[in-house]
Design a protein around this motif. Structure first.
Motif, short mmCIF file in Angstrom:
data_model
loop_
_atom_site.label_atom_id
_atom_site.label_comp_id
_atom_site.label_asym_id
_atom_site.label_seq_id
_atom_site.Cartn_x
_atom_site.Cartn_y
_atom_site.Cartn_z
N GLN A 143 0.82 -1.20 0.00
CA GLN A 143 0.00 0.00 0.00
C GLN A 143 0.86 1.26 0.00
OE1 GLN A 143 -3.03 -0.10 3.07
NE2 GLN A 143 -3.30 -2.30 2.86
N ASP A 144 1.99 1.21 0.65
CA ASP A 144 2.86 2.38 0.80
C ASP A 144 3.85 2.44 -0.36
OD1 ASP A 144 3.72 4.65 2.15
OD2 ASP A 144 5.30 3.55 3.21
N PRO A 145 3.88 3.53 -1.13
CA PRO A 145 4.85 3.63 -2.23
C PRO A 145 6.23 4.01 -1.74
CG PRO A 145 3.54 5.63 -2.13
CD PRO A 145 2.99 4.70 -1.07
N ILE A 146 7.22 3.85 -2.60
CA ILE A 146 8.55 4.40 -2.36
C ILE A 146 8.78 5.54 -3.35
CG2 ILE A 146 9.39 2.17 -1.51
CD1 ILE A 146 10.96 1.88 -4.16
N GLU A 147 9.84 6.30 -3.12
CA GLU A 147 10.07 7.48 -3.95
C GLU A 147 11.17 7.26 -4.97
OE1 GLU A 147 10.78 10.97 -1.60
OE2 GLU A 147 8.70 11.11 -0.94
N VAL A 148 10.98 7.89 -6.12
CA VAL A 148 12.01 8.08 -7.14
C VAL A 148 11.93 9.54 -7.57
CG1 VAL A 148 12.09 5.71 -7.99
CG2 VAL A 148 10.45 7.31 -8.96
N SER A 149 12.99 10.06 -8.13
CA SER A 149 12.97 11.46 -8.55
C SER A 149 12.25 11.61 -9.89
CB SER A 149 14.40 12.00 -8.68
OG SER A 149 15.07 11.36 -9.75
N SER A 150 11.83 12.82 -10.18
CA SER A 150 11.20 13.09 -11.48
C SER A 150 12.18 12.79 -12.61
CB SER A 150 10.73 14.54 -11.55
OG SER A 150 11.79 15.45 -11.30
N ALA A 151 13.49 13.03 -12.37
CA ALA A 151 14.49 12.73 -13.39
C ALA A 151 14.58 11.23 -13.64
CB ALA A 151 15.85 13.27 -12.97
N GLN A 152 14.44 10.41 -12.60
CA GLN A 152 14.46 8.96 -12.77
C GLN A 152 13.24 8.48 -13.55
OE1 GLN A 152 15.13 8.05 -8.52
NE2 GLN A 152 16.96 6.92 -9.13
N VAL A 153 12.08 9.06 -13.25
CA VAL A 153 10.87 8.71 -14.01
C VAL A 153 11.04 9.11 -15.46
CG1 VAL A 153 8.40 9.17 -14.30
CG2 VAL A 153 9.35 8.90 -12.00
N GLU A 154 11.57 10.30 -15.70
CA GLU A 154 11.73 10.79 -17.07
C GLU A 154 12.70 9.93 -17.87
OE1 GLU A 154 13.04 14.88 -19.45
OE2 GLU A 154 12.81 14.88 -17.27
N GLN A 155 13.77 9.48 -17.23
CA GLN A 155 14.74 8.63 -17.93
C GLN A 155 14.11 7.32 -18.37
OE1 GLN A 155 18.43 7.91 -15.82
NE2 GLN A 155 18.98 6.19 -17.15
N PHE A 156 13.31 6.72 -17.48
CA PHE A 156 12.64 5.48 -17.86
C PHE A 156 11.60 5.75 -18.94
CE2 PHE A 156 9.62 2.03 -17.59
CZ PHE A 156 10.43 0.91 -17.43
N ARG A 157 10.85 6.84 -18.81
CA ARG A 157 9.81 7.18 -19.79
C ARG A 157 10.40 7.43 -21.16
NH1 ARG A 157 7.24 11.41 -17.20
NH2 ARG A 157 8.72 12.87 -18.14
N ASP A 158 11.61 7.94 -21.23
CA ASP A 158 12.25 8.16 -22.53
C ASP A 158 12.49 6.84 -23.25
OD1 ASP A 158 12.28 10.89 -22.22
OD2 ASP A 158 14.37 11.00 -21.55
#
Length: 257
Positions: free
Chosen positions: A221-236
Motif C-alpha cells: 500500500q505504501d509507495p517508495i520514492e524516485v525522482s522526477s528525473a528517474q521517471v523521465e529517464q525510464f519514460r524516454d
C-alpha cells in the motif's frame, strides 16, 4: 524447451527448482512467437488475437492488473521476505528494464517458499488505487517448485532520488540487450521495500502475454520514492509499458488489517 534455457529466460539461476510446463507457456512471448506491445496492432486489446497461446488475455476471468478498490479487511498470512544484496545483472528485454536475481533471495507465503527470479518496471503503474495510477510500478517476480508465481508490487511516486536504484538507472540500456553483469555493482533490494508492510492481496495473472492465471499478487500500500528525473529517464525508453486494469469479476481483493 529444456530446463536450463527456460530458467535463463526467466532470469533465474539454474539451481532454482521450478517446474516446466506452465512457466514454459509464461515466457513464450520472450521467444518472439508473436509480436506484442502496448500501442498499435500489438496493443493489449489485441493480445488475445495474436496467438492461440494468448487466449487467456481475452477470455480469462482472473486477469491482472486491477484497480485496487473496495478491498476486504482480513487477517492475512505472514509474508516473510528474505532479501540480500545482489550483483547488478541488467537487461532491456524490449518491453521493460529487468534486473535478474540470484537464487538465495526468497519469500515465504502461505507456507510455501518462492525464489526471486527478477524485478522489473512499468510506466505508468499497472495497478491503480481508486482509479488513480502512480508514475511507475516495480514487480518482484518469484516462483516455486509447483509452477506458481508470487509477485510483489511496489508503487513508485515522484519525490527524492532513489539512491538504491541509482546504479540500475546508470546502467539502464536504452535498446534491447542481453543480460549484462555490471562489474563491482550491487543492489541492496531489501532497501527497496516500503517500511510499512501493509498490502493488498489477490489472485491474478501475468500482466503480459500469455496472461497465464498463475500469480499470487501482493501489492504494498505504501509507495517508495524516485525522482522526477528517474521517471523521465525510464519514460524516454518506455513511454508506455503498462497493461490497462482488468475486471475483478468474482475475486476478492484482500487487505491487511
Amino acid at each position: 524447451m529444456e530446463r536450463r534455457k527456460l530458467l535463463q529466460l526467466l532470469g533465474a539461476s539454474t539451481t532454482v527448482g521450478i517446474g516446466i510446463s506452465t512457466l514454459q507457456k509464461a515466457i513464450s512471448a520472450s521467444e518472439g512467437i508473436s509480436h506484442w506491445g502496448y500501442i498499435g496492432a500489438g496493443s493489449p486489446e489485441n493480445w488475445g488475437d495474436l496467438s492461440a497461446s494468448y487466449s487467456a488475455c481475452r477470455a480469462g476471468l482472473q486477469q491482472s492488473p486491477i484497480n485496487l478498490h473496495n478491498s476486504v479487511n482480513a487477517t492475512l498470512a505472514t509474508l516473510d521476505i528474505r532479501y540480500q544484496p545482489i550483483p547488478l545483472t541488467i537487461l532491456n528485454n524490449g518491453h521493460t528494464i529487468q534486473v535478474n536475481s540470484s537464487a538465495d533471495n526468497l519469500i515465504q507465503l502461505d507456507g510455501k517458499e518462492f525464489k526471486l527470479l527478477q524485478f522489473h518496471f512499468h510506466h505508468p503503474s499497472e495497478h491503480t488505487v481508486e482509479d488513480e495510477p502512480f508514475p511507475m510500478e516495480m514487480h518482484f517476480v518469484h516462483a516455486n517448485a509447483r509452477e506458481e508465481l508470487a509477485v510483489l508490487g511496489i508503487f513508485l511516486r515522484e519525490g527524492t532520488e532513489n539512491t538504491v536504484l541509482r546504479s540500475v538507472w546508470k546502467a539502464m540500456p536504452s535498446k534491447k540487450t542481453a543480460a549484462t553483469i555490471v562489474p563491482d555493482e550491487q543492489v541492496d533490494i531489501a532497501q527497496l521495500l516500503p517500511r510499512d508492510r501493509s498490502t493488498f492481496r489477490y489472485f491474478g495473472s501475468l500482466t503480459t502475454p500469455p496472461c497465464s492465471e498463475i500469480v499470487k499478487w501482493i501489492i504494498f500500500q505504501d509507495p517508495i520514492e524516485v525522482s522526477s528525473a528517474q521517471v523521465e529517464q525510464f519514460r524516454d525508453i518506455f513511454p508506455l509499458n503498462a497493461r490497462p486494469t482488468q475486471p475483478l469479476n468474482r475475486r476478492f481483493l484482500l487487505t491487511s488489517t
